[in-house]
Design an enzyme around this catalytic site. Structure first.
Site, mmCIF file in Angstrom:
data_model
loop_
_atom_site.group_PDB
_atom_site.id
_atom_site.type_symbol
_atom_site.label_atom_id
_atom_site.label_comp_id
_atom_site.label_asym_id
_atom_site.label_seq_id
_atom_site.Cartn_x
_atom_site.Cartn_y
_atom_site.Cartn_z
ATOM 1 N N SER A 214 0.815 -1.217 0.000
ATOM 2 C CA SER A 214 0.000 0.000 0.000
ATOM 3 C C SER A 214 0.847 1.266 0.000
ATOM 4 C CB SER A 214 -0.933 0.008 1.212
ATOM 5 O OG SER A 214 -1.791 -1.109 1.181
ATOM 6 N N HIS A 266 0.623 4.469 4.324
ATOM 7 C CA HIS A 266 -0.013 5.185 3.223
ATOM 8 C C HIS A 266 0.510 6.621 3.134
ATOM 9 C CE1 HIS A 266 -3.781 2.376 3.592
ATOM 10 N NE2 HIS A 266 -2.669 1.734 3.280
#
Length: 407
Positions: A214, A266
């Site tokens: 991610s 993230h």
């Protein structure tokens, strides 16, 4: 300079700001190079540099154009997808649920069956297997000098649902970027942004383990935003492209405030990719014509520089911020600094507690003692104890029994 058939070359005064390359002769008309606003790219937002309009019969002079950007054949992103899938299959093979656990999901898959839903609801291996394969565990990075985990973890996934979501995102985002900028720049951007995501995650989430691509994927999203900014002159529908991209990024970051999602990875990946986009994805400004693309006998009356000043400024600032940020982050990490001690509200960036869920980590710890094949476990959190018969000591099975005892 003279040419055959009495054709002469002269420069007509172009409108200010235009970059024109042209021959002039009898019967030749005049036109100028303008940004096009009527033919967006297939995605409706972006376009290549338009070909410079030539004075006269353009078909007679091949190559006298503002060269369109090269289109690359994507192979690296599909290769990354395949590598992630292969690593997941190997992880499941090593996990061998029937051998190491009391019960498994999809037992017909044999040693590729999944851990129980209570242990891993994503249909995947145990946390101990992921740790063996290189999951990000801060204590091992700091005290075990295993910094390689900062990169290894981006190739691991917690389960089928996890890898499916990430690989679909990588295909949709990565292939288009590789087509436009090539495998070298996008490959480096993916890996460096993934490292940046792991680094920020390690500074704030120092319990448990973390896996997944991610951070690298958010790096690609961040680079798309900075690419739009630094190459502003070659876009049509600029505001629409900007607002659409910002909306996509905000939605994806908002998902990260749910529990059990590493939003620091993230954010770290996004910030790294955003800065890397200014460094790796810079384009020549609209109207730039390379001298090597101008055939003999043609003149560029007011040649534009390849890049605008703001592009150079953004390039330098971004590179400095990247280098300084990574060095400072690594120094803090290797010194064992927990950034939550210096930022009391930062944990809300990864999880916001509501009436529907809690953000407290459900860590379970047990004291164990073994006599022969008898294992005595005592849960520290609730004081419960139990004795289990184990033919051989297995860390995955012990962890599962501890989880059940503490639940």
């Amino acid at each position: 300079m003279g040419m055959d058939s009495g054709i002469q070359i002269k420069v007509t005064k172009p409108r200010k700001g235009d970059n024109v390359v042209h021959p002039v002769g009898p019967g030749h008309a005049t036109s100028s190079s303008q940004p096009s606003t009527s033919s967006p790219l297939p995605d409706g937002q972006r376009r290549q540099h338009q070909q410079s309009q030539m004075h006269g019969q353009g078909q007679q002079v091949q190559g006298l154009i503002e060269k369109p950007f090269k289109k690359w054949v994507p192979w690296m992103v599909p290769g990354f997808v395949l590598a992630n899938i292969v690593v997941f299959v190997i992880t499941m093979f090593i996990n061998d649920c029937p051998k190491n656990s009391v019960s498994c999901v999809a037992e017909f898959l044999g040693r590729f069956s999944f851990q129980p839903f209570k242990e891993n609801p994503l249909l995947g291996p145990s946390s101990s297997t992921l740790e063996k394969m290189g999951a990000l565990e801060v204590s091992k990075v700091v005290h075990g000098h295993q910094a390689w985990r900062l990169l290894a973890c981006i190739w691991l996934h917690a389960g089928v649902f996890h890898i499916l979501a990430n690989m679909l995102s990588l295909i949709f985002i990565g292939i288009r970027l590789e087509q436009e900028f090539g495998f070298v720049r996008i490959g480096l951007l993916y890996l460096i942004a993934g490292f940046g995501g792991s680094l920020l995650s390690s500074l704030f989430l120092q319990t448990g383990i973390s896996v997944g691509a991610s951070g690298a994927l958010f790096g690609l999203l961040g680079s798309m935003l900075s690419e739009l900014i630094t190459n502003w002159t070659i876009y049509v529908n600029k505001l629409a492209a900007l607002l659409t991209l910002i909306l996509i990024i905000v939605i994806n970051l908002a998902v990260g405030i749910l529990p059990h999602v590493d939003n620091f990875a993230h954010i770290g990946g996004f910030l790294s990719g955003f800065l890397l986009g200014f460094v790796f994805l810079i384009r020549p400004q609209f109207g730039y014509v390379s001298q090597k693309d101008v055939p003999p006998g043609y003149i560029v009356p007011s040649r534009k520089p390849k890049h605008k000043p703001y592009q150079y400024v953004l390039w330098v600032i971004s590179l400095i911020l990247l280098i300084v940020g990574y060095i400072v982050g690594l120094v803090l990490l290797l010194r064992g600094v927990n950034m939550n001690d210096h930022c009391s509200w930062c944990h809300y960036m990864s999880c916001v507690p509501t009436s529907l869920w809690s953000c407290k980590s459900q860590q379970v710890y047990c004291e164990s003692s073994q006599l022969g094949n008898q294992l005595n476990l005592t849960c520290i959190s609730n004081g419960k104890s139990n004795i289990y018969a184990l033919p051989d000591e297995n860390s995955s099975q012990v962890q599962q029994l501890c989880s059940k005892l503490c639940s």
